[in-house]
Design an enzyme around this catalytic site. Structure first.
Site, short mmCIF file in Angstrom:
data_model
loop_
_atom_site.label_atom_id
_atom_site.label_comp_id
_atom_site.label_asym_id
_atom_site.label_seq_id
_atom_site.Cartn_x
_atom_site.Cartn_y
_atom_site.Cartn_z
N ARG A 1 -45.67 -17.88 74.11
CA ARG A 1 -46.48 -18.26 75.28
C ARG A 1 -46.70 -19.76 75.35
O ARG A 1 -47.30 -20.37 74.47
CB ARG A 1 -47.80 -17.49 75.29
CG ARG A 1 -48.76 -17.79 74.16
CD ARG A 1 -49.91 -16.80 74.14
NE ARG A 1 -49.43 -15.50 73.69
CZ ARG A 1 -50.14 -14.65 72.92
NH1 ARG A 1 -51.35 -14.95 72.55
NH2 ARG A 1 -49.62 -13.50 72.55
N SER B 1 -46.07 -15.77 69.16
CA SER B 1 -45.62 -15.62 70.55
C SER B 1 -45.01 -16.90 71.12
O SER B 1 -45.30 -18.01 70.67
CB SER B 1 -46.84 -15.22 71.38
OG SER B 1 -46.78 -15.77 72.66
N ASP C 1 -44.07 -5.62 81.99
CA ASP C 1 -44.32 -4.69 80.88
C ASP C 1 -45.61 -5.01 80.11
O ASP C 1 -46.16 -4.16 79.43
CB ASP C 1 -43.13 -4.68 79.90
CG ASP C 1 -42.74 -6.10 79.44
OD1 ASP C 1 -43.44 -7.07 79.80
OD2 ASP C 1 -41.74 -6.24 78.72
N HIS C 2 -46.14 -6.22 80.25
CA HIS C 2 -47.32 -6.61 79.46
C HIS C 2 -48.64 -6.31 80.19
O HIS C 2 -49.51 -5.64 79.67
CB HIS C 2 -47.28 -8.11 79.14
CG HIS C 2 -46.33 -8.50 78.06
ND1 HIS C 2 -44.98 -8.30 78.14
CD2 HIS C 2 -46.54 -9.09 76.85
CE1 HIS C 2 -44.40 -8.75 77.03
NE2 HIS C 2 -45.33 -9.23 76.23
N ARG D 1 -46.57 -7.30 64.90
CA ARG D 1 -47.57 -8.32 64.55
C ARG D 1 -48.90 -7.67 64.22
O ARG D 1 -49.32 -6.76 64.93
CB ARG D 1 -47.77 -9.29 65.72
CG ARG D 1 -46.53 -10.13 65.93
CD ARG D 1 -46.73 -11.25 66.93
NE ARG D 1 -45.54 -12.07 66.87
CZ ARG D 1 -44.91 -12.61 67.91
NH1 ARG D 1 -45.40 -12.43 69.12
NH2 ARG D 1 -43.83 -13.32 67.74
N ASP E 1 -39.99 -14.75 75.78
CA ASP E 1 -40.74 -13.87 74.89
C ASP E 1 -40.12 -14.01 73.51
O ASP E 1 -38.89 -14.03 73.37
CB ASP E 1 -40.65 -12.42 75.36
CG ASP E 1 -41.64 -11.56 74.61
OD1 ASP E 1 -42.71 -11.26 75.15
OD2 ASP E 1 -41.36 -11.20 73.44
C1 MIC Z 1 -46.30 -11.14 71.93
O1 MIC Z 1 -45.77 -10.19 71.39
O2 MIC Z 1 -47.09 -11.92 71.37
C2 MIC Z 1 -45.98 -11.39 73.40
C3 MIC Z 1 -47.20 -11.09 74.18
O3 MIC Z 1 -44.95 -10.55 73.81
C4 MIC Z 1 -45.57 -12.85 73.53
C5 MIC Z 1 -45.41 -13.31 74.90
C6 MIC Z 1 -46.69 -13.69 75.56
O4 MIC Z 1 -47.57 -14.23 74.92
O5 MIC Z 1 -46.78 -13.44 76.75
C7 MIC Z 1 -44.31 -13.24 72.75
O6 MIC Z 1 -43.99 -12.60 71.78
O7 MIC Z 1 -43.68 -14.24 73.08
FE1 SF4 Z 2 -44.61 -6.46 74.14
FE2 SF4 Z 2 -44.66 -8.61 72.57
FE3 SF4 Z 2 -45.58 -6.27 71.71
FE4 SF4 Z 2 -43.02 -6.56 72.06
S1 SF4 Z 2 -44.27 -7.67 70.60
S2 SF4 Z 2 -44.23 -4.81 72.70
S3 SF4 Z 2 -42.93 -7.89 73.84
S4 SF4 Z 2 -46.43 -7.51 73.35
#
Ligand code: MIC
Ligand code: SF4
Length: 643
Positions: free
Chosen positions: A535, A533, A64-65, A379, A119
């Site tokens: 990550r 995140s 999805d990313h 965010r 995630d």
């Molecule tokens: C995000 O919203 O920051 C992400 C991208 O979904 C991350 C995961 C990632 O960095 O791949 C998260 O929320 O954990």
């Molecule tokens: Fe995707 Fe993270 Fe954004 Fe949710 S917050 S839509 S999981 S990138």
């Protein structure tokens, strides 16, 4: 004495430890989820553990990313995840099926079960009464292998909702209010449990908006009870069989309680660059808006888009605004297209994206320089949208849609449109983008394209640890600062050497080069270092650059766990004033590192300034082993050797 809901579910899954807050508890994980940007690492680590089939009740791998596919890299990652999932007993949700959290709630979540996801917004599952926790990929890999997941028993905060939301005031406004009260670090070490008669007035997607954005509080997770409304939702998804009622005991207690009267709530907005910079919409109303984005795992539901469609019907998006919509799942997109709502959205002038994360993680739709972007995401960290000079404002879908028409931030309560939407009695269920695991796993070949590089592994802790303070950063540094993730970098999530050139670049573009020239060293951080995140790249990349310890005023939960998993020492200043005494380029030494780590207090000597700082390492027994042996993978390897 009775138990609250959090305690009940943890007790049901308790494998090890005493349920006293702060103490380490080990819990059994029923379900896991991964997404593609953290998934490649998680599956490389899972493969390294040499386990044939996952041992969970259900594990799902989502794409999805990384959706843009402007080169072979993303497609390679998808292929790898698809094949590795197929081989090891994991369901594979193909690109186009939607954002992991939205789809998981619709198709897989089970009240009362535990879910561990790579995630940070995995707590979305709390909307149907799960204990759903975000973690680094390695922790998820271990859980897939049947391993226990360890957390410190959280404190439980009761958010008591009373009354009903007024028209045009949304679930998003509830969580923005909670963020105003608790701030981005107010949830660290806590579970947020929602109770009160106001709960009954909230549908499952609305509850999920709230639990989703509990991640921004730094909370371990957030949870709603599982009641008749949950039952109706699961029934409409054709999954009534998984429902069970879950309520806190009447005589249970909480560590603290916050009361929010829904009747008095107004539309809210989080202004740049932090989700807890909360104002009421009326305070900022009239601000010119350049871009509006509706979607993401926070507000990508059928209900959200139906309300948006009702607002946009027969109207035109303001000429100065680019309105972008990304439905949360294929189910949502299908239903909007078959009932005509999508036509109303398109007719208004909106730009339609596929069901995925998209602009939320900067995968396309970066706004213009200095633009104001109004988004329904969770965010608004500086630069996350792909444009460092832009300001992202977080609002409800209702506020977003109304403002897209007006061209300025607008209080939706002034609008006179009927936005009543009934929850469907039946959702459109079609799981044809979910591939079940192979029945003949031995015949499945795992395909790894050239972009997939091995992950770094740390070495055993040395007795004397020396290095330079390579960078000193302020409070609330996010993992988006530590390991940025825009459209240019996300395709390299399985390529740590490439990512290393961008580590902490938003704070100081010269940091990676400096770290490489000096052969690593130390990072100095403020409060809540590593928020955001999950990550683990934000730990793996510093490990690759030779970072030995991070000295900070405090850490965010998931990032701290990821540092420990990578064998990097997370050291907390006992006297926070010591932070002010260290400067970049100071030479630091930890003598007798092993002994000190085992002790729990680590003295860091500043050779340049001739000073000593007492640092708390605050590790459990298992975590101490990880630091001593150079990370969790080394501990697992050692255990396998002796088993
Ligand atoms: C995000 O919203 O920051 C992400 C991208 O979904 C991350 C995961 C990632 O960095 O791949 C998260 O929320 O954990
Ligand atoms: Fe995707 Fe993270 Fe954004 Fe949710 S917050 S839509 S999981 S990138």
């Amino acid at each position: 004495m009775g138990m609250n809901l959090t305690q009940k579910i943890i007790k049901d899954h308790l494998v090890e430890g005493e349920m006293t807050s702060g103490a380490e508890v080990g819990i059994r994980i029923d379900q896991t989820l991964t997404q593609d940007s953290t998934g490649t690492m998680a599956y490389l680590q899972f493969e390294a553990m040499e386990i044939d089939q996952v041992k969970t009740k259900k594990s799902v791998a989502y794409i999805d990313h990384n959706m843009l596919q402007q080169g072979f890299e993303n497609a390679d990652d998808h292929k790898y995840i698809g094949t590795v999932a197929n081989k090891h007993g994991i369901y594979f949700s193909k690109p186009g099926n939607g954002v992991c959290h939205q789809v998981h709630l619709e198709r897989f979540g089970v009240p009362g079960e535990t879910l561990l996801g790579s995630d940070s917004h995995t707590p979305t599952g709390g909307g149907i009464g799960m204990i759903a926790i975000g973690a680094g990929g390695l922790d998820v890999a271990v859980a897939m292998g049947g391993g226990t997941y360890y957390i410190n028993m959280p404190k439980v905060v009761n958010v008591k909702l009373t009354g009903n939301l007024n028209k045009f005031v949304a679930a998003k406004d509830i969580i923005l209010e909670v963020l105003r009260i608790l701030t981005v670090k107010g949830g660290v070490g806590k579970v947020i449990e929602y109770t009160g008669d106001g709960v009954k007035s909230l549908t499952v997607p609305e509850r999920a908006t709230i639990t989703n954005m509990g991640a921004e509080l730094g909370a371990t997770t957030s949870i709603f009870p599982s009641d008749e409304i949950t039952k109706e939702f699961l029934n409409a998804q054709g999954r009534a069989d998984v429902w069970r009622e879950l309520q806190p005991d009447v005589d249970c207690t909480y560590d603290s309680t916050i009361e929010i009267s829904l009747d008095n709530l107004k539309p809210m907005v989080a202004i740049p660059h932090s989700p807890d910079n909360i104002k009421s919409v009326t305070d900022v109303a009239g601000m010119k808006v350049d871009q509006v984005v509706i979607g993401s795992c926070t507000n990508g539901s059928f209900l959200d888009f139906m309300r948006v469609a009702k607002i946009l019907k027969g109207k035109t998006v303001h000429e100065n605004v680019s309105l972008v919509v990304a439905p949360g799942s294929k189910q949502v997109l299908t239903m909007l297209s078959s009932n005509g709502a999508l036509a109303d959205i398109v007719a208004s002038g909106a730009r339609i994206l596929e069901a995925g994360c998209g602009p939320c993680i900067g995968m396309g739709q970066a706004p213009a320089s200095n633009a104001v972007s109004l988004r329904t995401n969770n965010r608004n960290f500086k630069g996350r949208c792909g444009t460092a000079s832009a300001g992202v404002y977080l609002v409800s879908p209702e506020t977003a849609a109304v403002s897209a028409i007006e061209g300025v931030l607008t209080d939706p309560t002034l609008y006179n449109v009927d936005i009543t939407v009934n929850m469907p009695e039946e959702f459109d269920v079609n799981d044809n983008l979910i591939v079940p695991p192979s029945k003949n796993p031995s015949e499945v070949e795992v395909v790894k394209g050239p972009n997939i590089k091995p992950f770094p592994i740390n070495k055993v802790l040395t007795d004397i640890v020396t290095g330079t303070a390579l960078i000193k950063v302020e409070d609330n540094i996010t993992t988006d600062h530590i390991m940025p993730s825009d459209a240019k970098l996300l395709p390299f999530r399985s390529n740590i050497p490439h990512l290393s050139n961008f580590c902490l670049a938003p704070c100081d573009p010269d940091f990676p080069a400096r770290a490489k020239t000096r052969n690593g060293g130390f990072i100095i951080g403020g409060e809540n270092y590593g928020q955001g995140s999950s990550r683990e790249h934000a730990a793996l990349v510093p490990l690759y650059l030779g970072i030995k310890a991070v000295l900070a005023k405090s850490f965010a939960r998931i990032h701290k766990a990821n540092l420990i998993n990578s064998g990097i020492m997370p050291l907390t200043f006992i006297d926070k004033d010591d932070y002010d005494k260290i400067d970049e380029d100071d030479e630091l030494v930890i003598d007798n590192a092993k002994g000190q780590v085992e002790n729990g207090t680590v003295i860091v000597e500043n050779k340049t300034k001739n000073q000593f700082y007492s640092m708390d390492i605050g590790l459990t027994g298992k975590e101490t082993q990880m630091i001593l042996l150079g990370g969790k993978i080394n501990v697992i390897k050692l255990m396998n050797k002796y088993n």
